[in-house]
Write an enzyme that holds these catalytic residues in place. Structure first.
Site, PDB file in Angstrom:
ATOM      1  N   ARG A  60      47.443  79.031 126.003  1.00 39.62           N
ATOM      2  CA  ARG A  60      47.215  80.098 125.018  1.00 39.62           C
ATOM      3  C   ARG A  60      47.531  81.462 125.625  1.00 39.62           C
ATOM      4  O   ARG A  60      47.902  82.401 124.935  1.00 39.62           O
ATOM      5  CB  ARG A  60      45.786  80.061 124.468  1.00 39.62           C
ATOM      6  CG  ARG A  60      45.449  81.256 123.589  1.00 39.62           C
ATOM      7  CD  ARG A  60      44.312  81.015 122.594  1.00 39.62           C
ATOM      8  NE  ARG A  60      43.209  80.260 123.144  1.00 39.62           N
ATOM      9  CZ  ARG A  60      42.307  80.731 124.023  1.00 39.62           C
ATOM     10  NH1 ARG A  60      42.392  81.974 124.463  1.00 39.62           N
ATOM     11  NH2 ARG A  60      41.344  79.956 124.458  1.00 39.62           N
ATOM     12  N   TYR A 113      58.625  95.322 105.174  1.00 40.20           N
ATOM     13  CA  TYR A 113      58.616  93.886 104.872  1.00 40.20           C
ATOM     14  C   TYR A 113      57.366  93.540 104.046  1.00 40.20           C
ATOM     15  O   TYR A 113      56.286  94.098 104.288  1.00 40.20           O
ATOM     16  CB  TYR A 113      58.626  93.127 106.207  1.00 40.20           C
ATOM     17  CG  TYR A 113      58.584  91.640 106.065  1.00 40.20           C
ATOM     18  CD1 TYR A 113      59.690  90.929 105.616  1.00 40.20           C
ATOM     19  CD2 TYR A 113      57.436  90.927 106.381  1.00 40.20           C
ATOM     20  CE1 TYR A 113      59.650  89.554 105.485  1.00 40.20           C
ATOM     21  CE2 TYR A 113      57.393  89.547 106.264  1.00 40.20           C
ATOM     22  CZ  TYR A 113      58.493  88.861 105.808  1.00 40.20           C
ATOM     23  OH  TYR A 113      58.457  87.506 105.684  1.00 40.20           O
ATOM     24  N   ASP A 185      59.702  98.216 113.608  1.00 33.67           N
ATOM     25  CA  ASP A 185      60.143  96.841 113.372  1.00 33.67           C
ATOM     26  C   ASP A 185      61.674  96.854 113.443  1.00 33.67           C
ATOM     27  O   ASP A 185      62.338  97.417 112.566  1.00 33.67           O
ATOM     28  CB  ASP A 185      59.645  96.375 111.995  1.00 33.67           C
ATOM     29  CG  ASP A 185      60.004  94.918 111.697  1.00 33.67           C
ATOM     30  OD1 ASP A 185      61.015  94.422 112.235  1.00 33.67           O
ATOM     31  OD2 ASP A 185      59.290  94.275 110.901  1.00 33.67           O
ATOM     32  N   LYS A 210      64.286  85.454 112.901  1.00 27.76           N
ATOM     33  CA  LYS A 210      65.478  85.862 112.178  1.00 27.76           C
ATOM     34  C   LYS A 210      66.700  85.896 113.109  1.00 27.76           C
ATOM     35  O   LYS A 210      67.152  84.859 113.541  1.00 27.76           O
ATOM     36  CB  LYS A 210      65.237  87.217 111.514  1.00 27.76           C
ATOM     37  CG  LYS A 210      63.922  87.294 110.728  1.00 27.76           C
ATOM     38  CD  LYS A 210      63.914  86.414 109.503  1.00 27.76           C
ATOM     39  CE  LYS A 210      62.552  86.339 108.816  1.00 27.76           C
ATOM     40  NZ  LYS A 210      61.947  87.616 108.468  1.00 27.76           N
TER      41      LYS A 210
END
Ligand SMILES: *Cc1c(COP(=O)(O)O)cnc(C)c1O
Length: 396
Positions: A60, A113, A185, A210
Site C-alpha cells: 500500500r 473534468y 491537471d 489516458k
C-alpha cells in the site's frame, strides 16, 4: 548502470526511470506482485520503515514497479518528486484533501473534468471549503477572485471537452501574490506538450489512464512537484489507500515508451480532422486549440509545444444528428475514454460530463450535441473518409 536520462522527451519516454528496477540482467522492468518485503535484519527493516534507507515494506505504501513508473513521469515533468494513485480521480481528490481544511477557499474554472467538478460542487462544500468557479478563459475574473485570497488555484488546460486554454504563467503570477498553491491537471497536454512545473506551478496531475498509458487497458494517476508537497500527498495516499496496482504500473510504463510517437501522430491527425470538419456544412463549430479561430489559440501557441490529440465539435441538428452520426463511424470506439491509440468518440453528455444534469452542462457551456473526438494513430486517410461518410449519412 549509468543514468539513462536525456534532455529530450522522446528518449526519456523510452529510457528514463527504469535502470534502478531492472533485475537479473533483464531489459524490462519486472512486475513485482509481492505485498510485503522480507527483512531478517531488524535494524535494516527499521531503517527502511523510517525512510532512512531505500527499500519497500508493504504494497500500500510503495512497490518497485510502481516506483519505476513514478520516476519516469517525474523525469518527463522535470520534477523533484512524483507519487502515484489507483486512478486520476484518486490523484486529484487525495491531492486536494492533503492540503485543504475547513474554512479554506479555492479558485478554479467552470469546465474542469466532470469528476473534478463533482468534487468541487458536492464533496468540498461538505467540508466547509469554499469553491469559486470562474468562466474558463476569463483571466481578468480569475485574477480578481484570486486577489481576494485563497489557499489553492486549480487549473486544467486544455479542458475537457471544449479544449479551452488558461494562461498558466499569468494565473500563477496572480496566485503567488496571495501565497496560493497552483495545481494543474496536465492530462490533455501530456508532458510532451506542456511542463507546468517549469512555468512556476506547484503540482502537476495526470490521469495516467489516458495518454500516458495510451492503450485503454490500465487505470492510474500521478502527481509531480516539490519533494515536500509530494511527500505530504504520498503520506495521505499511503494511509487512505488509493494505491496504484503494479500490473497497471507495468502496462503504463510499457505504454509510455511510445508516448512521444503516439502524441505526435495523434496531434497531426487531430489537426487534419479539425481542418476537415471546419469546412464541412453539417458542422456547427469545431473546438481545437491549433485552429487560428480558437478563442485561446495565442495562449496555446505560447505555452504548448503541440496542440494535442483532443478536439470536439458540435453537429448541426444537435442530439438527433449525433444519434445518426456516431453509429456510422467505423474506425472509432464509442466509449468513455480518450488518449488511446484507437480513435475514440463520445458525446460529452455520456463521457466527461455524465455526472452532471442537463442544466449543469448548460451552465458549463457544453452543448448537448457536442462530440468529443480523441484522435488515434490510424492513417489519416481512413479517419477523414470515415468522418465524411458518417456526416453524409445524417438526414436533416
Ligand atoms: C479521465 C480524466 C481524469 C480522471 O482520471 P481517471 O483515471 O478516469 O480517474 C481527470 N482529468 C482529466 C482531464 C481526465 O481526462
Amino acid at each position: 548502470m549509468e543514468e539513462k536520462n536525456s534532455v529530450r522527451t522522446g528518449t526519456n519516454s523510452v529510457w528514463a526511470g527504469e535502470k534502478d528496477y531492472l533485475a537479473h540482467g533483464a531489459t524490462q522492468v519486472p512486475v513485482v506482485h509481492s505485498v510485503a518485503y522480507n527483512y531478517n535484519d531488524v535494524d535494516e527493516w527499521y531503517e527502511v520503515a523510517t525512510g532512512k534507507r531505500k527499500g519497500h515494506i508493504y504494497g500500500r505504501n510503495t512497490n518497485p514497479t510502481v516506483q519505476s513508473f513514478e520516476d519516469k513521469v517525474k523525469i518527463l515533468e522535470q520534477a523533484e518528486a512524483a507519487t502515484s494513485f489507483s486512478t486520476g480521480m484518486a490523484a486529484i481528490s487525495n491531492s486536494l484533501l492533503t492540503i485543504l481544511k475547513p474554512g479554506d477557499r479555492i479558485v478554479s474554472i467552470k469546465d474542469t473534468y466532470g469528476g473534478t467538478n463533482k468534487i468541487f460542487s458536492e464533496f468540498l462544500p461538505r467540508l466547509n471549503i469554499d469553491v469559486e468557479l470562474v468562466e474558463t478563459g476569463n483571466h481578468e475574473e480569475m485574477e480578481k477572485e484570486i486577489a481576494k485570497g485563497c489557499k489553492l488555484v486549480y487549473l486544467e488546460t486544455p479542458t475537457n471537452p471544449t479544449v479551452k486554454i488558461t494562461d498558466i504563467v499569468r494565473i500563477t503570477k496572480a496566485a503567488k501574490k496571495v501565497n496560493a498553491l497552483v495545481f494543474v491537471d496536465n492530462t490533455f497536454a501530456t508532458p510532451i506538450n506542456q511542463n507546468p512545473l517549469t512555468l512556476g506551478v506547484d503540482l502537476v496531475i495526470h490521469s495516467a489512464t489516458k495518454f500516458l498509458g495510451g492503450h485503454a487497458d490500465a487505470l492510474g494517476g500521478v502527481v509531480c512537484g516539490s519533494k515536500e508537497l509530494v511527500d505530504a500527498i504520498y503520506h495521505y495516499r499511503e494511509i487512505n489507500g488509493a494505491t496504484m496496482d503494479p500490473m497497471a504500473a507495468y502496462l503504463i510504463i510499457r505504454g509510455m515508451k511510445t508516448l512521444q510517437l503516439r502524441v505526435e501522430k495523434q496531434q497531426e491527425n487531430a489537426w487534419k480532422v479539425a481542418q476537415f470538419l471546419q469546412q464541412h456544412d453539417k458542422i456547427e463549430a469545431v473546438f481545437y486549440p491549433g485552429l487560428e479561430n480558437h478563442i485561446n489559440h495565442d495562449i496555446a501557441k505560447k505555452q504548448m509545444k503541440g496542440f494535442g490529440g483532443m478536439l470536439s465539435f458540435a453537429l448541426k441538428g444537435e442530439m438527433e444528428a449525433v444519434r445518426q452520426f456516431l453509429p456510422k463511424l467505423k474506425f472509432a470506439h464509442r466509449a468513455a475514454n480518450l488518449g488511446a491509440v484507437e480513435t475514440t468518440v463520445g458525446p460529452a453528455r455520456t463521457t466527461s460530463h455524465v455526472e452532471n444534469t442537463p442544466e449543469e452542462r448548460a451552465a458549463l457551456g457544453i452543448p448537448e450535441g457536442l462530440v468529443r473526438y480523441s484522435a488515434g494513430i490510424e492513417d489519416i486517410e481512413d479517419l477523414l473518409y470515415d468522418l465524411k461518410q458518417a456526416l453524409d449519412s445524417i438526414k436533416a
